[in-house]
Design an enzyme around this catalytic site. Structure first.
Site: not given
Ligand SMILES: *Cc1c(COP(=O)(O)O)cnc(C)c1O
Length: 382
Positions: A51, A153, A275
């Site tokens: 998968k 699930r 940053y």
């Protein structure tokens, strides 16, 4: 009029020469990992969970390599993934079976049949739909049926299991290839959950019509032969993630990520990098920049954490991870080593996937499945 002078055409360079970062996938290592697991679970069969594009490594290359090594069962999460696996299998092992874990979307029964993809039926509604489709067509249709033993699930819950056990005619027209379940805590070897799930699975099987069974993921395999049943379903271990986190990794690493230093600069104290000016230079420092960022799956959570390796020597990552760039402190390396164009290792033998994951507060699965599309990919072996 004189003929025009021919215009010199630029010679295109090699894509590898233009690339800033290289992802090397060792298919021979993937195959060696599968072979190791196959031998460990024999006489049970060993499938391959592929998968999420084979956990980011690439289904189009991983599936043929495993099929050539003898793997005959492939497991994915979604129908479209199953189609890609079928395409990859076509020239090598068209007879191999492909399961799609995500169930049977309403009205799509014919797509599963036409492409010889086995649905994993997760609830009584899907069992009824598959049975009804079988009755329409005449003849039994193959499927895998998922019994939930604790994940909550997908899969038949206790009530649905009772209903099915009480009325096995609900399975009319269904050729149950496997009863399967999935483990919640298999990577925690002292967690009693695995034993509890084993007990629940066994008692469910005792109440259902006889068919083959599938229980173990990668870590489940290492709990021993009574966890192997008829078909094991390893995923992460094939790709080099440690299935036994309390022990040294028995699997081979399968990916390397290397990037070129794009620029090296001298910084003086009080300068900041990147940053948020998140890294302040405290002494004279040499800062190098590489062309990998969070858009390539190098998680932003890894900013200021961990190291890259230049010729096996560590250089710390400093400042934030940008979308396309990472900055590292190469002050500890000789200038003739850390220069623009030099390759550094971000993932590989010096810095395994599991270590990068731990530094980023995640698991190896997420590092692999996030691997970016912009890398120059090189496949070895297979
Ligand atoms: C993803 C998955 C696997 C593979 O798990 P690993 O931990 O990667 O070995 C096996 N079975 C099911 C149902 C899965 O969803």
């Amino acid at each position: 009029m004189p003929a025009p002078e021919p215009v010199p055409q630029p010679v295109p360079s090699d894509p590898a020469a233009r690339a800033g970062a290289f992802l090397t996938v060792d298919l021979a290592a993937v195959v060696a990992n599968w072979t190791q697991l196959r031998d460990r679970v024999a006489p049970a069969e060993c499938s391959a969970v592929v998968k999420a594009d084979a956990y980011g490594l690439g289904v189009a290359r991983v599936v043929p390599a495993l099929a050539a090594a003898g793997c005959r069962t492939f497991v994915v999460a979604q129908f479209e993934e199953a189609l890609a696996v079928r395409r990859a299998l076509e020239p090598v092992a068209p007879d191999a079976q492909v399961f799609s874990l995500g169930g049977l979307p309403a009205g799509c029964e014919g797509d599963f049949i036409a492409n010889r993809i086995l649905p994993v039926l997760n609830h009584l509604g899907e069992i009824a739909a598959w049975g009804a489709f079988a009755a329409l067509r005449g003849g039994a249709l193959p499927a895998v049926i998922h019994i939930d033993t604790g994940m909550n699930r997908l899969g038949l819950g206790p009530d649905e299991l009772d209903a099915l056990a009480a009325e096995p005619a609900r399975l009319a027209g269904i050729d149950v290839r496997y009863w399967m379940t999935h483990l919640a805590c298999a990577d925690e070897f002292d967690n009693p959950m695995t034993g509890a799930q084993l007990d629940r699975f066994r008692s469910a099987l005792a109440r259902l019509p006889k068919a083959k069974a599938s229980f173990a993921n990668s870590s489940g395999i290492f709990h021993g032969p009574d966890h192997h049943f008829d078909l094991a379903r390893p995923g992460c271990a094939l790709y080099g993630v440690n299935p036994t986190p309390h022990l040294p990794n028995p699997m081979r690493g399968t990916v390397r990520l290397d990037a070129r230093l794009l620029q090296v600069r001298n910084c003086t104290p009080a300068m900041t990098v990147g940053y948020g000016a998140a890294h302040a230079v405290t002494g004279p420092a040499r800062i190098a920049t590489i062309g990998v960022g969070y858009a390539d799956g190098y998680l932003r959570a890894l900013g200021g954490k961990g190291q890259v390796f230049v010729d096996g020597v560590a250089a710390p990552i400093v400042g934030r991870i940008s979308m396309d760039l990472i900055t590292i402190d190469v002050s500890g390396l000789p200038e003739q080593v850390a220069h623009a164009g030099r390759m550094v290792e971000l993932i590989g033998p010096s810095r395994p996937v599991d270590r990068v994951a731990a530094e980023g507060g995640t698991i190896g699965y997420e590092i692999l499945t996030s691997l970016g599309r912009r890398y120059h990919r090189v496949y070895l072996g297979g």
